[in-house]
Design a protein around this motif. Sequence first.
Motif, PDB file in Angstrom:
ATOM      1  N   GLY A 196      36.063   0.764  54.388  1.00 36.36           N
ATOM      2  CA  GLY A 196      34.588   0.551  54.859  1.00 36.36           C
ATOM      3  C   GLY A 196      33.668   1.449  53.672  1.00 36.36           C
ATOM      4  O   GLY A 196      34.221   2.571  53.396  1.00 36.36           O
ATOM      5  N   GLY A 197      32.683   1.106  53.757  1.00 40.31           N
ATOM      6  CA  GLY A 197      31.673   2.002  52.911  1.00 40.31           C
ATOM      7  C   GLY A 197      30.251   1.974  53.937  1.00 40.31           C
ATOM      8  O   GLY A 197      30.008   0.781  54.229  1.00 40.31           O
ATOM      9  N   VAL A 198      29.803   3.135  54.154  1.00 40.37           N
ATOM     10  CA  VAL A 198      28.767   3.142  55.305  1.00 40.37           C
ATOM     11  C   VAL A 198      27.554   4.004  54.466  1.00 40.37           C
ATOM     12  O   VAL A 198      27.621   5.219  54.149  1.00 40.37           O
ATOM     13  CB  VAL A 198      28.952   3.871  56.634  1.00 40.37           C
ATOM     14  N   GLY A 199      26.362   3.462  54.756  1.00 42.94           N
ATOM     15  CA  GLY A 199      25.139   3.977  53.852  1.00 42.94           C
ATOM     16  C   GLY A 199      24.153   3.060  53.398  1.00 42.94           C
ATOM     17  O   GLY A 199      24.504   1.769  53.087  1.00 42.94           O
ATOM     18  N   ARG A 200      23.090   3.490  53.009  1.00 45.92           N
ATOM     19  CA  ARG A 200      22.300   2.786  52.198  1.00 45.92           C
ATOM     20  C   ARG A 200      22.670   2.326  50.778  1.00 45.92           C
ATOM     21  O   ARG A 200      23.477   2.941  50.146  1.00 45.92           O
ATOM     22  CB  ARG A 200      20.923   3.861  52.092  1.00 45.92           C
ATOM     23  N   ALA A 278      40.363   2.444  56.416  1.00 51.60           N
ATOM     24  CA  ALA A 278      39.827   3.787  55.672  1.00 51.60           C
ATOM     25  C   ALA A 278      38.367   3.599  55.381  1.00 51.60           C
ATOM     26  O   ALA A 278      37.605   2.490  55.336  1.00 51.60           O
ATOM     27  CB  ALA A 278      40.711   3.633  54.275  1.00 51.60           C
ATOM     28  N   LEU A 279      37.860   4.713  55.344  1.00 50.07           N
ATOM     29  CA  LEU A 279      36.572   4.881  54.831  1.00 50.07           C
ATOM     30  C   LEU A 279      36.274   5.564  53.685  1.00 50.07           C
ATOM     31  O   LEU A 279      36.855   6.483  53.447  1.00 50.07           O
ATOM     32  CB  LEU A 279      35.607   5.649  55.906  1.00 50.07           C
ATOM     33  N   ALA A 280      35.271   5.130  52.792  1.00 51.52           N
ATOM     34  CA  ALA A 280      35.551   5.506  51.484  1.00 51.52           C
ATOM     35  C   ALA A 280      33.925   5.847  50.994  1.00 51.52           C
ATOM     36  O   ALA A 280      32.945   5.255  51.426  1.00 51.52           O
ATOM     37  CB  ALA A 280      35.803   4.619  50.435  1.00 51.52           C
ATOM     38  N   SER A 281      33.706   7.197  50.163  1.00 50.07           N
ATOM     39  CA  SER A 281      32.350   7.462  49.930  1.00 50.07           C
ATOM     40  C   SER A 281      32.299   8.026  48.698  1.00 50.07           C
ATOM     41  O   SER A 281      32.697   9.214  48.369  1.00 50.07           O
ATOM     42  CB  SER A 281      31.679   8.453  51.076  1.00 50.07           C
ATOM     43  N   PRO A 282      32.010   7.085  47.580  1.00 49.05           N
ATOM     44  CA  PRO A 282      32.092   7.627  46.220  1.00 49.05           C
ATOM     45  C   PRO A 282      31.088   8.440  45.672  1.00 49.05           C
ATOM     46  O   PRO A 282      30.601   8.519  44.546  1.00 49.05           O
ATOM     47  CB  PRO A 282      32.188   5.980  45.528  1.00 49.05           C
ATOM     48  N   SER A 283      29.810   8.491  46.482  1.00 48.59           N
ATOM     49  CA  SER A 283      28.685   9.126  46.298  1.00 48.59           C
ATOM     50  C   SER A 283      29.022  10.471  45.879  1.00 48.59           C
ATOM     51  O   SER A 283      29.665  11.265  46.657  1.00 48.59           O
ATOM     52  CB  SER A 283      27.700   9.304  47.350  1.00 48.59           C
ATOM     53  N   PRO A 284      28.676  11.132  44.498  1.00 51.03           N
ATOM     54  CA  PRO A 284      28.837  12.276  43.941  1.00 51.03           C
ATOM     55  C   PRO A 284      28.078  13.424  44.468  1.00 51.03           C
ATOM     56  O   PRO A 284      28.057  14.457  44.022  1.00 51.03           O
ATOM     57  CB  PRO A 284      28.648  12.153  42.482  1.00 51.03           C
ATOM     58  N   GLU A 285      26.816  12.925  45.498  1.00 47.09           N
ATOM     59  CA  GLU A 285      25.938  14.018  45.726  1.00 47.09           C
ATOM     60  C   GLU A 285      25.501  13.538  46.987  1.00 47.09           C
ATOM     61  O   GLU A 285      24.742  12.743  47.303  1.00 47.09           O
ATOM     62  CB  GLU A 285      24.658  14.208  44.429  1.00 47.09           C
ATOM     63  N   GLU A 286      25.964  14.533  47.994  1.00 42.51           N
ATOM     64  CA  GLU A 286      25.550  14.173  49.535  1.00 42.51           C
ATOM     65  C   GLU A 286      24.881  15.505  49.934  1.00 42.51           C
ATOM     66  O   GLU A 286      25.397  16.652  49.639  1.00 42.51           O
ATOM     67  CB  GLU A 286      26.690  13.785  50.030  1.00 42.51           C
ATOM     68  N   ALA A 287      24.025  15.441  51.008  1.00 42.05           N
ATOM     69  CA  ALA A 287      23.588  16.629  51.664  1.00 42.05           C
ATOM     70  C   ALA A 287      24.363  17.034  52.753  1.00 42.05           C
ATOM     71  O   ALA A 287      24.462  18.164  53.277  1.00 42.05           O
ATOM     72  CB  ALA A 287      22.195  16.334  52.277  1.00 42.05           C
ATOM     73  N   GLY A 289      26.937  13.745  54.796  1.00 46.02           N
ATOM     74  CA  GLY A 289      28.227  13.140  54.902  1.00 46.02           C
ATOM     75  C   GLY A 289      28.410  12.577  56.231  1.00 46.02           C
ATOM     76  O   GLY A 289      29.622  12.691  56.609  1.00 46.02           O
ATOM     77  N   LEU A 290      27.130  12.233  57.067  1.00 48.27           N
ATOM     78  CA  LEU A 290      27.409  12.036  58.340  1.00 48.27           C
ATOM     79  C   LEU A 290      28.284  10.989  58.495  1.00 48.27           C
ATOM     80  O   LEU A 290      29.216  10.934  59.811  1.00 48.27           O
ATOM     81  CB  LEU A 290      25.939  11.818  59.197  1.00 48.27           C
ATOM     82  N   ALA A 291      28.077   9.943  57.666  1.00 43.78           N
ATOM     83  CA  ALA A 291      29.134   8.861  58.026  1.00 43.78           C
ATOM     84  C   ALA A 291      30.698   8.971  58.169  1.00 43.78           C
ATOM     85  O   ALA A 291      31.387   8.492  58.739  1.00 43.78           O
ATOM     86  CB  ALA A 291      28.658   7.706  57.202  1.00 43.78           C
ATOM     87  N   LEU A 292      30.762   9.913  57.162  1.00 52.87           N
ATOM     88  CA  LEU A 292      32.480  10.479  57.065  1.00 52.87           C
ATOM     89  C   LEU A 292      32.864  11.109  58.326  1.00 52.87           C
ATOM     90  O   LEU A 292      33.749  11.168  58.727  1.00 52.87           O
ATOM     91  CB  LEU A 292      32.448  11.277  55.664  1.00 52.87           C
ATOM     92  N   VAL A 293      31.886  11.861  58.945  1.00 48.73           N
ATOM     93  CA  VAL A 293      32.415  12.683  60.198  1.00 48.73           C
ATOM     94  C   VAL A 293      32.356  11.589  61.219  1.00 48.73           C
ATOM     95  O   VAL A 293      33.231  11.862  62.153  1.00 48.73           O
ATOM     96  CB  VAL A 293      31.135  13.750  60.681  1.00 48.73           C
ATOM     97  N   PRO A 301      41.134   7.642  57.991  1.00 45.49           N
ATOM     98  CA  PRO A 301      41.266   8.433  56.770  1.00 45.49           C
ATOM     99  C   PRO A 301      40.009   8.261  55.967  1.00 45.49           C
ATOM    100  O   PRO A 301      39.678   7.227  56.000  1.00 45.49           O
ATOM    101  CB  PRO A 301      42.614   8.027  56.049  1.00 45.49           C
ATOM    102  N   VAL A 302      39.616   9.500  55.520  1.00 44.04           N
ATOM    103  CA  VAL A 302      38.263   9.234  54.793  1.00 44.04           C
ATOM    104  C   VAL A 302      38.623   9.869  53.242  1.00 44.04           C
ATOM    105  O   VAL A 302      39.235  10.932  52.959  1.00 44.04           O
ATOM    106  CB  VAL A 302      37.078   9.987  55.257  1.00 44.04           C
ATOM    107  N   LEU A 303      37.925   9.135  52.525  1.00 52.59           N
ATOM    108  CA  LEU A 303      38.126   9.536  51.009  1.00 52.59           C
ATOM    109  C   LEU A 303      36.566   9.912  50.635  1.00 52.59           C
ATOM    110  O   LEU A 303      35.765   9.007  50.766  1.00 52.59           O
ATOM    111  CB  LEU A 303      38.468   8.431  50.129  1.00 52.59           C
ATOM    112  N   TYR A 304      36.301  11.088  49.717  1.00 50.73           N
ATOM    113  CA  TYR A 304      34.914  11.428  49.477  1.00 50.73           C
ATOM    114  C   TYR A 304      34.863  12.026  47.987  1.00 50.73           C
ATOM    115  O   TYR A 304      35.676  12.661  47.723  1.00 50.73           O
ATOM    116  CB  TYR A 304      34.301  12.119  50.432  1.00 50.73           C
ATOM    117  N   ALA A 305      33.857  11.867  47.338  1.00 50.83           N
ATOM    118  CA  ALA A 305      33.594  12.630  46.323  1.00 50.83           C
ATOM    119  C   ALA A 305      32.603  13.650  46.452  1.00 50.83           C
ATOM    120  O   ALA A 305      32.478  14.648  45.652  1.00 50.83           O
ATOM    121  CB  ALA A 305      32.565  11.507  45.114  1.00 50.83           C
TER     122      ALA A 305
END
Length: 382
Positions: A196-200, A278-287, A289-293, A301-305
């Motif tokens: 999954g990828g969650v966000g705008r 699994a949940l993935a967030s490739p965004s290199p700049e977050e304030a 990361g609510l979706a990952l929480v 399992p979550v992967l984040y940049a």
Amino acid sequence: MRVLHIITGLGVGGAEQQLRLTLRHLPTECDVVALTNAGTVAQGIAADGTRVTDLGMSGNRDVAALPRLVRIIRSGRYDVVHTHLYRACLYGRIAARMAGVRAVVATEHSLGDSQMEGRPLTAGVRALYLAGERLGRVTVAVSPAVGARLHRWGVPRQRIRVVPNGIEVERFRFDPASRARTRQHLQLPAGAFVVGGVGRLAAGKRFDVLLRAAAQLPDDVVVVLVGSGPEEPGLRRLAHRLGLDGRVRFVGESTHEHNAGAAAGAPDLPSLLSAMDALASPSPEEAFGLALVEGLASGLPVLYASCPAVEGLDAAERAGAAYCPSDPDSFARALYGLRGDVPPHREAPAAVRHYSISRSAGQLMDIYASVAPGPTLEVTPR
């Protein structure tokens, strides 16, 4: 105590949904003003019993909206004005001062190192922000990382308070029945490994990285993107060019509420998270990361940049979360390593309790009590 929340808009978005959730847990009388676009979330806030006013601003330079906002603040006799998002922080702070309210709190939801709310930062944006910030009493940062950025910008440290975003942890508990229904609704193949990828769907979220990673993985890997935005047409074209037709689902916006999706019968976000592996967030700049929480609360399992919410936890509390550089090869390798390890049952790590919405609401009430005039408000410990 009466509190007026002013926000730029109330379409489906992280800050907007966070405001709705917070309002449910604040033990004080609140009203809401949306400067523009009082959309889906506004309807939900009103259904919860909070009054919402749409100011109907036509654009960033619609200064005619300012006296209307001043009149609303004066007539409401509010003790505190709380602003959210860039435009609302600027107009709201000015209007509050003009209306004679000095107890002004602003939450900074989306400040990154190079962008704010998806827009590039410029010297002009910074100067205007700081000019407005001086009219407030407290600026709330949603993470220590945002607090540090505010201070580097020039906001005095003594005016910054960190109050993390919060979630209803139990709302995101893994539900096997929801998983089965949602996977059927999305027509996912039996045995599919769902990422999954969650966000705008905006450029800064870098969901293109996730699609390019999926193209390197076996055919049983399916990507589910939850959200909408200007990059959606380009992402659809990219998926086609990469040969991912049939392996990507664009499900659109989804709320946290049961049966409140973009279309009748569409799954809500907790159900979608239950359907993922699994949940993935490739965004290199977050304030934050609510979706990952929320994903961690679902036992994923979550992967984040970039994820200040996770990075702010002790190493021992980061179970289920792993850093991954924002490039397709790195995400492909990390996802391939997760692909063969899908447990039949999932539990949330204890660390997500740090982000209870009740706890965050209690911290906000402490801030309101510190800036509001009159007797000290007794706040029930949380």
